[in-house]
Design a protein around this motif. Structure first.
Motif, PDB file in Angstrom:
ATOM      1  N   UNK A  42       0.823  -1.217   0.000  1.00 12.46           N
ATOM      2  CA  UNK A  42       0.000   0.000   0.000  1.00 12.46           C
ATOM      3  C   UNK A  42       0.853   1.261   0.000  1.00 12.46           C
ATOM      4  N   UNK A  43       2.048   1.176   0.623  1.00 14.48           N
ATOM      5  CA  UNK A  43       2.873   2.383   0.738  1.00 14.48           C
ATOM      6  C   UNK A  43       3.793   2.582  -0.472  1.00 14.48           C
ATOM      7  N   UNK A  44       4.017   1.514  -1.217  1.00 13.77           N
ATOM      8  CA  UNK A  44       4.997   1.582  -2.306  1.00 13.77           C
ATOM      9  C   UNK A  44       4.777   2.755  -3.274  1.00 13.77           C
ATOM     10  N   UNK A  45       3.521   3.003  -3.702  1.00 11.77           N
ATOM     11  CA  UNK A  45       3.333   4.101  -4.678  1.00 11.77           C
ATOM     12  C   UNK A  45       3.752   5.474  -4.153  1.00 11.77           C
ATOM     13  N   UNK A  46       3.867   5.599  -2.830  1.00 10.51           N
ATOM     14  CA  UNK A  46       4.245   6.895  -2.257  1.00 10.51           C
ATOM     15  C   UNK A  46       5.742   7.069  -2.145  1.00 10.51           C
ATOM     16  N   UNK A  47       6.505   6.109  -2.599  1.00 10.23           N
ATOM     17  CA  UNK A  47       7.943   6.139  -2.327  1.00 10.23           C
ATOM     18  C   UNK A  47       8.765   6.317  -3.602  1.00 10.23           C
ATOM     19  N   UNK A  48      10.063   6.441  -3.424  1.00  9.47           N
ATOM     20  CA  UNK A  48      10.980   6.545  -4.559  1.00  9.47           C
ATOM     21  C   UNK A  48      11.400   7.967  -4.850  1.00  9.47           C
TER      22      UNK A  48
END
Lengths: 321, 138
Positions: A42-48
């Motif tokens: 769930x958090x992946x799209x907010x990262x990078x």
């Protein structure tokens, strides 16, 4: 946040700054606990989007002290900082003593810093997938910059490239002649070389040798490693070190190397996960599966060599039909 | 919070609150716990109660071991227990070692310190107790 998919409660707590929720999620990631998956997903799209700065180098060169000093400066400048310090696990007991917090100097009530010690657990080269996930959790929790400190010898040195956007290799004067540096393969991973303990004699020489080596070639993406000298006791050079790190981060944006580097790291991360699963699967099957036990028996009886057995196993079990 | 469905190695924080500089005992215990397969976060000397609790939360430890030889245990240990409650981390068991008179030890246990080891305690006993406390009812 209209439009965004609703987060699972644990992920929401992390985003809201709940340190216990973050701490627990990190543990779950470290343990390979399936309960971590929905949160990570769930958090992946907010990262990078934040810099991940790797600090590596041999034992005793002062990485932890340097990390503490950098955190202090960044806090003074109002940046929030997450830090992951990786130390080796004992190959015998599986235990470890993680001592990097000793050097950490900060106010205990400062919510702008989160420091986490991690044991390498198992193969040194295999830490990068878990470390990346932990770094992403820290980013999702709102930290604007992540440090990853690893003890440098062989595999771990190289693994930092699969984790960090900027890799700093920390050395000290009199570590050996320049051929040692070439031999160790450090030039392939260093975006910045730091000669720490530069209050000691020989620092200038060490930095000069590194400069000469750096001039012999450049990395595939066109960046020439910067060389700086620091001391945390003097203290000196910390601003220069930070400037060099920032210069590399700017270079990543200006040259487009950030996107290609991230793609490479993600490919590696996926491959690492597949490799780990397949490896475990094969070890299990060689014991359980009758056909594969026979194969292992034939290898043990010197009837077929291990590489040929591996070819056969891969062809029969894993190649897409 | 992520619910635990799989456990890893026991994580234990070893810290020396207070001002005495005698950390040999803490190091010996840290090493014994490591050799028993635990991940020991060694926080080192002169930790304030606030630092101990902050480290315990961030490191998500299963257990806290405190070493003290300065005599300040009656001030520092209850403070640590109070801060753990404030951080909703009172489930982390706390054990202690050092020079702690019997009367004090009784009172500290009543206050919530789960085990207290005096000089001469065997490492086997400390390791076994640590394992029991860490894996006790969550």
């Amino acid at each position: 946040m209209s439009g965004a998919p609703r987060l699972p409660p644990a992920a929401r707590s992390i985003v809201a700054g709940d340190r216990r929720a973050l701490a627990r999620a990190i543990t779950a990631v470290e343990n390979g606990d399936p309960a971590a998956r929905p949160v990570v997903r769930a958090l992946y799209p907010r990262t990078g989007h934040v810099p991940v700065i790797g600090l590596t180098g041999p034992l005793g060169v002062g990485k932890s002290s340097l990390l503490s000093a950098l955190i202090g400066r960044l806090r003074a400048a109002g940046r929030s900082v997450g830090a992951i310090a990786v130390d080796p696990s004992s190959p015998f007991s599986g235990g470890s003593v993680l001592g990097d917090r000793i050097r950490l100097e900060r106010r205990a009530d400062d919510d702008g810093v989160y420091f986490r010690s991690m044991a390498s657990r198992g193969e040194a080269g295999g830490i990068s997938a878990a470390t990346r996930e932990v770094a992403r959790l820290l980013e999702a929790a709102g930290f604007s910059l992540i440090f990853v400190e690893t003890v440098g010898s062989g595999q771990v040195d190289v693994a930092i490239r699969e984790v960090a956007t900027t890799s700093v290799v920390v050395l000290v004067p009199h570590l050996g002649d320049e051929v040692q540096t070439l031999k160790a393969g450090l030039f392939e991973i260093a975006d910045v070389f730091d000669v720490n303990k530069s209050d000691l004699p020989g620092a200038e020489r060490a930095a000069r040798d590194l400069s000469e080596l750096a001039s012999l070639g450049r990395s595939a993406d066109g960046w020439s490693p910067r060389i700086v000298r620091t001391s945390t006791t003097a203290p000196m050079g910390l601003d220069e070190l930070w400037a060099a790190i920032e210069a590399h981060e700017r270079f990543l944006d200006d040259s487009g190397a950030r996107a290609t580097g991230e793609r490479r790291r993600l490919a590696h991360e996926i491959a690492e996960r597949v490799r780990e699963r397949v490896g475990r699967d094969v070890v299990g099957r060689l014991q359980r599966d009758r056909e594969l036990r026979d194969l292992l028996d034939r290898v043990a009886a010197r009837g077929i060599d291990p590489a040929s057995a591996a070819d056969r196993l891969y062809r029969d079990r894993y190649r897409a039909r | 919070m992520v619910r635990r469905t799989k456990t890893g190695p026991i994580r234990v924080l070893i810290a020396k609150p207070g001002l005495d500089g005698h950390d040999r005992g803490a190091k010996v215990v840290a090493r014994a716990l490591r050799d028993a397969g635990m991940e020991v976060i060694y926080a080192g000397l002169r930790q304030t109660p606030e630092e101990v609790v902050r480290a315990a939360v961030e490191e998500d430890v299963d257990l806290i071991g405190l070493s003290i030889l300065s005599g300040a245990h009656m001030a520092l240990f209850p403070r640590i227990l109070t801060l753990l409650r404030q951080e909703k981390a009172q489930r982390i068991p706390v054990f202690a070692g050092g020079i702690i008179p019997d009367d004090d030890a009784r009172r500290l246990k009543k206050a919530g310190v789960r085990a207290i080891f005096g000089p001469g305690t065997s490492l086997e006993e400390i390791v076994a107790t640590a394992q029991r406390l860490a894996r006790g009812p969550a």
